[in-house]
Design an enzyme around this catalytic site. Structure first.
Site, mmCIF file in Angstrom:
data_model
loop_
_atom_site.group_PDB
_atom_site.id
_atom_site.type_symbol
_atom_site.label_atom_id
_atom_site.label_comp_id
_atom_site.label_asym_id
_atom_site.label_seq_id
_atom_site.Cartn_x
_atom_site.Cartn_y
_atom_site.Cartn_z
ATOM 1 N N SER A 159 0.859 -1.182 0.000
ATOM 2 C CA SER A 159 0.000 0.000 0.000
ATOM 3 C C SER A 159 0.891 1.226 0.000
ATOM 4 C CB SER A 159 -0.884 -0.004 1.258
ATOM 5 O OG SER A 159 -1.549 1.247 1.421
ATOM 6 N N TYR A 172 -3.057 -0.844 10.164
ATOM 7 C CA TYR A 172 -2.949 -1.116 8.733
ATOM 8 C C TYR A 172 -1.594 -0.668 8.197
ATOM 9 C CZ TYR A 172 -4.025 -1.100 3.751
ATOM 10 O OH TYR A 172 -3.995 -1.322 2.401
ATOM 11 N N LYS A 176 1.335 -3.096 6.469
ATOM 12 C CA LYS A 176 1.837 -2.957 5.110
ATOM 13 C C LYS A 176 3.329 -2.610 5.081
ATOM 14 C CE LYS A 176 -1.879 -4.179 3.027
ATOM 15 N NZ LYS A 176 -1.930 -5.453 2.287
#
Length: 248
Positions: A159, A172, A176
């Site tokens: 990401s 998150y 990533k």
């Protein structure tokens, strides 16, 4: 679309050869919705075989009803968070002689927007268990199959937030960033014939983006717009891209 790597005639030739290769078998995790579903439909339209897994049998049935040449594909319920579930998937793939040429570790989730110290433990665990451990489970059971075949491209979806950061999505972002590091380490371990790439999909209007951006997510490209670009890029990746961090 970001070019896989700058320069060299040899690298360009390798990408062209990869893109021109015949039909391939592509494993996509998290195939029942979002990016995974759109990518599966696009690859199937191009004549490639899809091995897809997701947690929702209902969503998989819907995908099977829409996908081109459904008998060519293996779409099955599996939860990447469970090592035993992924092991069963790998067993089924071997039995059906559908060992993938390309793996797309796409399954992922995000926490609800919240300050890091306010994220419930269960939400943090869900992100780590899906995004990091889920990827590791797939690698554990499928990389040996690729090594036996002596070829394979492994794509771990990263990401932009695996290369930068944003407030209220710390779990998150951390997951990533972990994918970026895991992929670089994996790339150094793989034998000749295999490659690992961290691929950011870019910003796409999905349920996960809506979770972060609300109605503003509609301002970004749809999964249907994204999928042809992503498929073209994925099919063009070659051994020369091993260890790279790329963006669709």
């Amino acid at each position: 679309m970001t070019a896989p790597k700058p320069g060299g005639g040899a690298a360009a030739a390798a990408r062209a050869a990869a893109a021109a290769a015949g039909p391939r078998t592509v494993l996509i995790t998290g195939v029942s919705r979002g990016l995974g579903r759109a990518l599966a439909l696009e690859l199937a339209r191009r004549g490639h075989a899809v091995v897809g897994c997701g947690r929702s049998a209902e969503h998989l049935r819907s995908l099977e009803a829409e996908i081109t040449s459904p008998s060519r594909h293996l779409l099955t319920v599996a939860d990447v968070r469970s090592d035993s579930s992924v092991a069963e998937l790998a067993k089924a793939v071997v039995e059906k002689k559908q060992v993938p040429d390309i793996i797309v570790n796409n399954a992922g989730t995000i926490n609800k927007n919240n300050k890091t110290w306010n994220v419930p433990a269960v939400d943090f665990d869900m992100v780590v268990d899906t995004n990091i451990k889920g990827t590791a489970n797939v690698l554990r059971h499928f990389v040996p199959l690729m090594i036996e075949k002596r070829h394979g491209i492994i794509i771990n979806l990263s990401s932009g937030w695996g290369r930068s950061a944003a407030a209220e999505v710390a779990p998150y972002c951390a997951s990533k960033w972990a994918i970026e590091g895991l992929t670089r380490s994996l790339a150094k371990e793989l034998p000749p014939g295999l490659a690992a790439i961290a691929l950011s999909p870019g910003v796409v209007n999905t349920d996960m983006l809506t979770s972060c951006f609300g109605s503003s997510a509609a301002l970004y490209q749809t999964t249907e717009t994204w999928a042809p670009k992503a498929a073209t890029m994925i099919l063009s990746l070659s051994l020369d891209d091993n260890g790279a961090s790329l963006t669709v």
